[in-house]
Design an enzyme around this catalytic site. Structure first.
Site, PDB file in Angstrom:
ATOM      1  N   HIS A   1      39.355  33.831  35.652  1.00  0.00           N
ATOM      2  CA  HIS A   1      38.620  35.098  35.745  1.00  0.00           C
ATOM      3  C   HIS A   1      39.489  36.211  36.300  1.00  0.00           C
ATOM      4  CE1 HIS A   1      37.768  33.136  39.721  1.00  0.00           C
ATOM      5  NE2 HIS A   1      37.931  34.355  40.201  1.00  0.00           N
TER       6      HIS A   1
ATOM      7  N   HIS B   1      41.592  40.527  42.195  1.00  0.00           N
ATOM      8  CA  HIS B   1      42.489  39.382  42.015  1.00  0.00           C
ATOM      9  C   HIS B   1      42.352  38.773  40.625  1.00  0.00           C
ATOM     10  CE1 HIS B   1      38.807  37.261  43.564  1.00  0.00           C
ATOM     11  NE2 HIS B   1      39.163  36.344  42.710  1.00  0.00           N
TER      12      HIS B   1
ATOM     13  N   GLU C   1      44.508  33.885  42.811  1.00  0.00           N
ATOM     14  CA  GLU C   1      43.697  32.737  43.195  1.00  0.00           C
ATOM     15  C   GLU C   1      44.046  31.609  42.243  1.00  0.00           C
ATOM     16  OE1 GLU C   1      39.518  33.402  42.462  1.00  0.00           O
ATOM     17  OE2 GLU C   1      38.901  31.785  43.800  1.00  0.00           O
TER      18      GLU C   1
HETATM   19 CO    CO Z   1      37.967  34.640  42.252  1.00  0.00          CO
END
Ligand code: CO
Length: 134
Positions: free
Chosen positions: A7, A79, A130
């Site tokens: 994502h 992020h 991440e």
């Molecule tokens: Co995230």
């Protein structure tokens, strides 16, 4: 080591307005808002054919998203999340290359109920990364 882009997370000052933009203007499938107190965020998931967008809004007093919005009033990309098969193996590989893991360095359960780590933006061209075990 990295797999799919899981994502892109976007910090938003108005969650309802951002959700409406993705749902009504762009015609995407969006989730109900989900509180993730451990990460100090409320999240709306936007489902795209090849990845997800996560709309992040601050939750609680010490939300990292609040600090981000203080510096970026209209919101912004917060992020990117890449998938990994084994988070501990990924961590060792990253540490061996001198990459910094944020926090105490232990995987936390992320918004999808899977273990995640966050990596220092200065080690990734100014991008907060991440990694999530899939
Ligand atoms: Co995230």
């Amino acid at each position: 080591m990295i797999g799919r882009l899981n994502h892109v997370a976007i910090a938003v000052p108005d969650l309802a307005a951002a959700t409406a933009t993705y749902r009504d203007t762009l015609g995407a499938k969006v989730s109900e808002p989900q509180a993730v107190p451990e990460h100090g965020v409320t999240v709306v998931f936007v489902e795209l054919p090849n990845t997800k967008i996560e709309l992040l809004h601050p939750l609680g007093a010490n939300s990292p998203i609040q600090k981000f919005l203080d510096n970026n009033a209209s919101g912004g990309i917060h992020h990117l999340c890449y998938e990994v098969e084994d988070i501990y193996k990924a961590r060792e590989q990253l540490k061996a290359s001198g990459k910094r893991i944020l926090g105490d360095g232990e995987p936390k359960i992320g918004a999808h109920g899977k273990p995640v780590l966050f990596l220092h933006p200065k080690d990734f061209n100014g991008t907060l990364v991440e990694v999530e075990q899939i």
